[in-house]
Design an enzyme around this catalytic site. Structure first.
Site, PDB file in Angstrom:
ATOM      1  N   SER A   1      -6.275  -0.520   0.830  1.00  0.00           N
ATOM      2  CA  SER A   1      -7.328  -1.396   0.320  1.00  0.00           C
ATOM      3  C   SER A   1      -6.981  -1.812  -1.111  1.00  0.00           C
ATOM      4  O   SER A   1      -5.919  -2.390  -1.321  1.00  0.00           O
ATOM      5  CB  SER A   1      -8.693  -0.705   0.394  1.00  0.00           C
ATOM      6  OG  SER A   1      -9.721  -1.591   0.032  1.00  0.00           O
ATOM      7  N   THR A   2      -7.816  -1.475  -2.079  1.00  0.00           N
ATOM      8  CA  THR A   2      -7.591  -1.901  -3.463  1.00  0.00           C
ATOM      9  C   THR A   2      -6.227  -1.437  -3.965  1.00  0.00           C
ATOM     10  O   THR A   2      -5.906  -0.256  -3.915  1.00  0.00           O
ATOM     11  CB  THR A   2      -8.686  -1.328  -4.381  1.00  0.00           C
ATOM     12  OG1 THR A   2      -9.957  -1.595  -3.814  1.00  0.00           O
ATOM     13  CG2 THR A   2      -8.592  -1.943  -5.771  1.00  0.00           C
TER      14      THR A   2
ATOM     15  N   HIS B   1      -7.450  -4.368   3.626  1.00  0.00           N
ATOM     16  CA  HIS B   1      -8.750  -5.008   3.416  1.00  0.00           C
ATOM     17  C   HIS B   1      -8.530  -6.314   2.655  1.00  0.00           C
ATOM     18  O   HIS B   1      -8.435  -6.332   1.428  1.00  0.00           O
ATOM     19  CB  HIS B   1      -9.683  -4.095   2.619  1.00  0.00           C
ATOM     20  CG  HIS B   1     -10.044  -2.843   3.352  1.00  0.00           C
ATOM     21  ND1 HIS B   1     -10.512  -1.712   2.718  1.00  0.00           N
ATOM     22  CD2 HIS B   1     -10.018  -2.544   4.672  1.00  0.00           C
ATOM     23  CE1 HIS B   1     -10.754  -0.770   3.612  1.00  0.00           C
ATOM     24  NE2 HIS B   1     -10.449  -1.249   4.808  1.00  0.00           N
TER      25      HIS B   1
ATOM     26  N   MET C   1     -10.271   1.979  -2.234  1.00  0.00           N
ATOM     27  CA  MET C   1     -11.582   2.497  -2.569  1.00  0.00           C
ATOM     28  C   MET C   1     -12.346   2.836  -1.295  1.00  0.00           C
ATOM     29  O   MET C   1     -12.198   2.171  -0.278  1.00  0.00           O
ATOM     30  CB  MET C   1     -12.349   1.450  -3.374  1.00  0.00           C
ATOM     31  CG  MET C   1     -13.551   1.974  -4.128  1.00  0.00           C
ATOM     32  SD  MET C   1     -14.099   0.763  -5.330  1.00  0.00           S
ATOM     33  CE  MET C   1     -12.699   0.737  -6.447  1.00  0.00           C
TER      34      MET C   1
ATOM     35  N   ASP D   1     -12.559   4.484   4.271  1.00  0.00           N
ATOM     36  CA  ASP D   1     -12.080   3.902   5.524  1.00  0.00           C
ATOM     37  C   ASP D   1     -10.692   4.461   5.866  1.00  0.00           C
ATOM     38  O   ASP D   1      -9.805   4.483   5.020  1.00  0.00           O
ATOM     39  CB  ASP D   1     -12.006   2.369   5.396  1.00  0.00           C
ATOM     40  CG  ASP D   1     -11.707   1.694   6.721  1.00  0.00           C
ATOM     41  OD1 ASP D   1     -12.104   2.243   7.773  1.00  0.00           O
ATOM     42  OD2 ASP D   1     -11.084   0.616   6.708  1.00  0.00           O
TER      43      ASP D   1
END
Length: 353
Positions: A173-174, A199, A292, A295
C-alpha cells in the site's frame, strides 16, 4: 497531543487561503506556513521541517516534481501532491509517486475552492495518514538482473512452456509503488509468475504496469480476467477491482471481479492472499510490503497455516510499517527482511524446486 504541522506550497492564493481555513477546523492539524513556489518555501522548510508537505506541481521558478526530488534526495519529508496535473491515470501522478510522494490528490481546474471544501474530510485524512509515513531517499534503480530491462526479457514462447507450480503473491500500500519497483527490478527474467495487489486507484494501474515493464527483465502487465500466471510475467491487479488466484488443469489463472471493498480497499490484498491459500496452499510464496492498515495480514495467516512461505518487509525499510507489522503480530510471517533482500528471497524460493 502534538498537532501535525503542515506546510503548503502552491502558487494559487485561493488554494493557500482555503487550506488554511480547512486546517483551522481540525485540532489535529496545524498550518505552520505556506509559499507560492519552492524557491520561497525551501529556506522555511529547512529551518522548520513540517510533519507533512502539501505540494502543487505547476509553479513559477521551480516545478513541484523537481522540488520533491530535491527534498527526497536530501531530507525526505512526507509529501502529498495536490495538482490539476494529477488527474486519474496521468503519468504525472505516477512520476510523483515514483519520486517519493506518499499520496496524490487531483484538483480540478475550475471550482477549486468548492472542491477543496467538499473534500475536507478526505484531504485532512490524507494529510494525517501521510504524516505517519517515513519516506526514504529515492534513487535510481540499482543495476542488477533487470538492468537491461526490455532487452533482457526472455522470449514469451519459451517462458510460456514452463509451468508455474509455485506462484508468488505480493501485497503493498503506502510506499508500495517504489517498493514493488525495487523488488521487481532486482529479479531475473525467468522468475515464477507473480500476482500483485497494490492499493492504487482505477486507471493508474495500467500505466504503472507499463512503467514497470520498461524497467524490469520480467514482463509486467495489468491483469485481465482469465490471464494465466506464467513464468517471467507479473500481473498487477487493476485499480477498483479485486483479483483472486484460481487453479485449473494444473495451471494458475487470475480472476478479476467487482465487489465491495475489503478492509476498505479494492483491490484488497486479503482477497488475493486468501484465494492463494485456497488453491496453492504450501506451494505459494506470499510477500507483504510497506503499507498502512492491516489489509493482507489475515490472508497471509491463512497461507502460513497451510504451509506457504511468507515474507514481510522490515520496519526500518518501510515507508509505513502497518501491514507488515499486523502480519507479524498475527504470527503469519516466516521471515522479516529489509526491502533489498526481498528479491533474493523470491529467487531462493524458486530454486528450492
Amino acid at each position: 497531543m502534538m498537532s501535525i504541522q503542515v506546510y503548503v506550497v502552491d502558487d494559487s492564493a485561493v488554494v493557500r487561503q482555503t487550506i488554511m481555513h480547512l486546517l483551522e477546523g481540525d485540532p489535529e492539524l496545524e498550518l505552520i506556513g505556506s509559499a507560492p513556489n519552492p524557491l520561497l518555501a525551501k529556506p522555511a522548510i529547512e529551518k522548520r521541517p513540517p510533519d507533512v508537505l502539501l505540494l502543487d506541481i505547476e509553479m513559477p521558478g521551480m516545478d513541484g516534481l523537481t522540488f520533491l526530488r530535491q527534498i527526497m534526495d536530501s531530507s525526505p519529508i512526507p509529501t502529498v501532491i495536490c495538482s490539476t496535473l494529477t488527474t486519474d491515470g496521468s503519468r504525472m501522478a505516477l512520476d510523483a509517486l515514483a519520486a517519493g510522494a506518499v499520496a496524490v490528490v487531483a484538483k480540478p481546474r475550475i471550482g477549486l475552492k468548492q472542491f477543496l471544501e467538499e473534500s475536507r474530510r478526505e484531504l485532512t485524512q490524507t494529510l494525517k495518514s501521510a504524516a505517519r509515513a517515513r519516506p526514504r531517499r529515492v534513487s535510481a534503480p540499482v543495476a542488477g538482473p533487470a538492468s537491461t530491462a526490455a532487452a533482457a526479457k526472455a522470449p514469451a514462447a519459451v517462458l510460456h512452456a514452463l509451468s508455474v507450480n509455485k506462484p508468488v503473491v505480493i501485497g503493498a500500500s503506502t510506499g508500495g509503488t517504489q517498493a514493488i519497483e525495487s523488488v521487481l527490478t532486482g529479479l531475473p527474467a525467468d522468475c515464477p509468475g507473480m500476482a500483485v495487489v497494490l492499493h492504487m486507484p482505477e486507471k493508474f494501474t495500467a500505466m504503472y504496469a507499463q512503467r514497470l515493464d520498461t524497467l524490469c527483465a520480467m514482463r509486467v502487465k495489468e491483469a485481465r480476467d482469465g490471464d494465466r500466471l506464467e513464468r517471467g510475467q507479473v500481473l498487477i491487479a487493476p485499480g477498483g477491482r479485486h483479483m483472486q488466484l484460481r487453479k485449473a488443469a494444473g495451471q494458475y489463472f487470475v480472476a478479476i471481479a467487482d465487489g465491495p471493498p475489503v478492509n476498505r480497499h479494492k483491490p484488497s490484498v486479503d482477497v488475493l492472499f486468501r484465494s492463494a491459500a485456497d488453491c496453492a496452499g504450501r506451494d505459494a510464496l506470499a510477500i507483504i510490503l510497506t503499507g498502512m492498515g492491516d489489509d493482507g495480514a489475515r490472508g497471509m495467516k491463512a497461507m502460513h497455516d497451510l504451509g506457504a512461505r511468507t515474507v514481510a518487509q522490515d520496519e526500518t525499510t518501510c515507508v509505513v510499517y502497518g501491514m507488515p507489522k499486523e502480519a507479524v503480530a498475527l504470527g503469519a510471517v516466516d521471515r522479516v527482511v529489509p526491502l533489498h533482500h526481498v528479491a533474493e528471497n523470491i529467487v531462493a524460493f524458486d530454486a528450492r524446486g
